[in-house]
Design a protein around this motif. Structure first.
Motif, mmCIF file in Angstrom:
data_model
loop_
_atom_site.group_PDB
_atom_site.id
_atom_site.type_symbol
_atom_site.label_atom_id
_atom_site.label_comp_id
_atom_site.label_asym_id
_atom_site.label_seq_id
_atom_site.Cartn_x
_atom_site.Cartn_y
_atom_site.Cartn_z
ATOM 1 N N GLU A 175 -4.630 6.284 3.221
ATOM 2 C CA GLU A 175 -5.075 5.261 2.282
ATOM 3 C C GLU A 175 -4.331 4.073 2.606
ATOM 4 O O GLU A 175 -4.806 3.016 2.639
ATOM 5 C CB GLU A 175 -4.757 5.721 0.774
ATOM 6 C CG GLU A 175 -5.313 6.951 0.166
ATOM 7 C CD GLU A 175 -6.662 6.516 -0.362
ATOM 8 O OE1 GLU A 175 -6.985 5.393 -0.352
ATOM 9 O OE2 GLU A 175 -7.450 7.429 -0.511
ATOM 10 N N SER A 181 0.872 -1.150 -0.096
ATOM 11 C CA SER A 181 -0.003 0.047 -0.076
ATOM 12 C C SER A 181 0.842 1.192 -0.199
ATOM 13 O O SER A 181 0.582 2.230 -0.885
ATOM 14 C CB SER A 181 -0.766 0.064 1.242
ATOM 15 O OG SER A 181 -1.685 1.107 1.387
ATOM 16 N N GLU A 207 -6.138 2.599 5.792
ATOM 17 C CA GLU A 207 -7.536 2.078 5.314
ATOM 18 C C GLU A 207 -7.022 0.772 4.757
ATOM 19 O O GLU A 207 -7.961 -0.109 5.200
ATOM 20 C CB GLU A 207 -8.136 3.034 4.087
ATOM 21 C CG GLU A 207 -9.419 2.422 3.815
ATOM 22 C CD GLU A 207 -10.201 2.878 2.732
ATOM 23 O OE1 GLU A 207 -11.473 2.953 2.375
ATOM 24 O OE2 GLU A 207 -9.729 4.064 2.091
ATOM 25 N N SER A 247 -3.470 12.546 2.930
ATOM 26 C CA SER A 247 -4.517 11.685 2.431
ATOM 27 C C SER A 247 -3.546 10.531 1.886
ATOM 28 O O SER A 247 -4.542 9.432 1.928
ATOM 29 C CB SER A 247 -4.921 12.300 1.156
ATOM 30 O OG SER A 247 -5.847 13.514 1.602
ATOM 31 N N GLU A 248 -2.533 10.533 1.707
ATOM 32 C CA GLU A 248 -1.958 9.135 1.184
ATOM 33 C C GLU A 248 -1.661 8.332 2.642
ATOM 34 O O GLU A 248 -1.943 7.111 2.286
ATOM 35 C CB GLU A 248 -0.525 9.343 0.720
ATOM 36 C CG GLU A 248 -0.385 10.321 -0.690
ATOM 37 C CD GLU A 248 -0.839 11.817 -0.474
ATOM 38 O OE1 GLU A 248 -1.178 12.127 -1.776
ATOM 39 O OE2 GLU A 248 -0.654 12.118 0.400
ATOM 40 N N HIS A 275 0.701 4.046 -2.936
ATOM 41 C CA HIS A 275 0.280 5.371 -2.798
ATOM 42 C C HIS A 275 1.474 6.566 -2.561
ATOM 43 O O HIS A 275 1.395 7.646 -2.228
ATOM 44 C CB HIS A 275 -0.539 5.774 -1.463
ATOM 45 C CG HIS A 275 -1.918 4.728 -1.616
ATOM 46 N ND1 HIS A 275 -2.870 5.048 -2.347
ATOM 47 C CD2 HIS A 275 -2.327 3.709 -1.005
ATOM 48 C CE1 HIS A 275 -3.896 4.137 -2.357
ATOM 49 N NE2 HIS A 275 -3.611 3.311 -1.498
#
Length: 519
Positions: A55, A13, A58, A51-52, A17
């Motif tokens: 991600e 991930s 998440e 925001s990265e 990202h």
């Protein structure tokens, strides 16, 4: 999934990202032993959440169940914080929140409270060193009210005394789901103890109450006892009470004795770090003989001597419920006192005594240490003979919850802030450069510059009498103490004085439990 597989998910991930792999997260992933039972915590401390980063978190939440989420000094934007909270609500993979950060945006706090309302696996909320205003508290309590699974609230070092009429407790008065309430270091005085007393008169669902490191004093305890003594039905009411470091004195002995006798469901009582002295043990020895519920008693650093241990040793064989006692920090307990405890424990159910293993102030340190080892051995034998009785279900629940409360203490000695006081690093010390000479420092010593030859520069503070030639270019001259310095030195001299908060102890000659009509 195994921890190795989860770590691989996280690393992939981060690559996807284009963000940095955080060691703090990788280490916590490696600690996962069982991904089916919320066995590990997710600590996000001092990181910048973009925001990265959201991600990548998440992707973790999709495959991992966490027990506790710890947010401490993280940097969010309003957008990333809302995204983060929405993810927590959607995946429901966190059982406990521990928050130590400021919500600068009202919408972010609303989003947080909304998430607390809807995360059905959420069991507890803990806040530390946060200023929670009345509007914020209203939103939070609405969330607690709407989520029946939240059974624990903790506010550590939060200024709740600024809320009007102690709004937090008033609003929880009729709550039937909350089981544990922790209010350590929240600036509580006698007036807040009175509100807590009203709460205890009306609410028998709360099992644990921690108000350690506050300032309720003997008067506050007297008020609190009026509510506690209404809870005299076995199986109902408070199971664990912590009031350590609350400026209690030996004059509260009769009140503590009444609490132990009247509160039929009280299993744990921590009254450590108070100026109780042997007088209090003389008062509560009779109540210890008659109580059938009290299992744990915390007496850490309470100025006890061998005389007080005599009273305790007399009560122990007559007690059928006590199992744990904390006597650490009472350096005046000598060899004779430990001998009395050893004799008393052989005829009791007590299986744990916390006491200093060494005592340099003892007249015979070696004999003291040997007796402590004997004491621990007796506790071990008692533990092997302890029978687990089959009590009623509600009683077992009370005992289980009460054992969460430690009999140890972590005192924090704080003083009320004065409007005229400021910190050393406060900008008010020197707001702008000024050509005006600074005033003389308020210290007991003043450094005076002297010439190379040894004669002092012109100063009114230097003694005119001749002195030997100094070996330094500076001379230290003693000056009188200033009133401000005396005040500063005296602020903390009586932190554990016998003066009760909000009241002069000169007028506190007797303490008694008034009837409800006279209160």
């Amino acid at each position: 999934m195994s921890s190795e597989q989860i770590l691989e998910v996280y690393q992939e991930s981060c690559k996807k990202h284009k963000t940095v792999e955080l060691d703090i997260i990788k280490n916590q992933i490696n600690d996962i032993t069982n991904n089916m039972d919320h066995s590990t915590d997710l600590k996000l401390i001092g990181i910048s959440v973009t925001s990265e980063v959201n991600e990548t978190i998440e992707d973790l939440l999709k495959v991992t169940n966490f027990n506790t989420l710890i947010l401490q000094h993280c940097k969010f934007t309003p957008e990333t914080l809302n995204e983060f909270l929405n993810m927590l609500e959607f995946y429901e993979s966190v059982c406990h929140f521990e928050i130590e950060m400021h919500f600068d945006d009202d919408d972010a706090w609303r989003c947080f409270c909304h998430a607390c309302s809807n995360i059905m696996v959420l069991e507890s909320l803990s806040f530390k060193k946060m200023d929670i205003s009345e509007p914020y508290m209203r939103l939070l309590l609405n969330a607690v009210r709407s989520n029946p699974n939240i059974t624990m609230l903790k506010f550590d070092s939060c200024g709740l005394d600024k809320l009007p009429s102690f709004y937090l407790v008033e609003s929880l008065m009729m709550n039937k789901t909350l089981r544990e309430l922790y209010l350590p270091s929240t600036g509580l005085y006698t007036k807040e103890a009175e509100v807590l007393a009203r709460f205890l008169m009306n609410n028998t669902h709360l099992k644990v109450l921690d108000i350690g490191n506050n300032f309720i004093g003997d008067r506050g305890l007297e008020s609190l006892a009026k509510g506690l003594c209404k809870q005299n039905t076995p199986g109902e009411g408070l199971s664990a009470l912590s009031i350590f470091n609350n400026q209690l004195t030996e004059k509260c002995g009769p009140i503590l004795s009444t609490i132990i006798i009247e509160c039929k469901n009280l299993h744990t009582l921590n009254i450590g770090y108070n100026n109780l002295t042997d007088v209090v043990l003389n008062h509560i020895s009779l109540s210890l003989s008659s109580t059938e519920s009290l299992e744990g008693l915390g007496l850490q650093c309470t100025l006890l001597t061998c005389k007080g241990i005599e009273s305790l040793a007399e009560a122990i064989p007559r007690n059928q419920s006590l199992q744990k006692i904390n006597l650490k920090g009472n350096k005046a307990i000598q060899v004779y006192g430990v001998e009395l405890l050893c004799q008393a424990l052989t005829n009791s159910k007590i299986n744990k005594v916390e006491i200093d293993e060494t005592n340099r102030s003892s007249s015979d340190p070696d004999a003291y240490a040997q007796l402590v080892k004997k004491l621990f051995a007796i506790c071990t034998v008692n533990k092997s003979f302890t029978d687990v009785t089959d009590n009623e279900e509600i009683t077992n629940i009370s005992q289980l919850i009460s054992r969460k409360m430690s009999l140890s203490c972590e005192p924090k000695y704080t003083m009320p802030e004065s409007s005229s006081s400021f910190q050393i690093d406060s900008p008010r010390l020197s707001p702008i450069p000024s050509p005006v000479p600074s005033p003389a420092p308020k210290s007991r010593f003043q450094i005076v510059k002297v010439t190379e030859s040894g004669s002092s520069c012109s100063s009114t503070n230097v003694s005119p009498s001749p002195s030997p030639k100094p070996k330094s270019r500076f001379r230290v001259t003693k000056v009188p103490s200033s009133p401000d310095e005396e005040y500063s030195l005296g602020r903390f001299a009586n932190v554990r004085s016998s003066v009760s908060s909000n009241d002069s102890m000169d007028s506190l000659t007797t303490l008694h439990l008034d009837s409800d009509d006279s209160s």
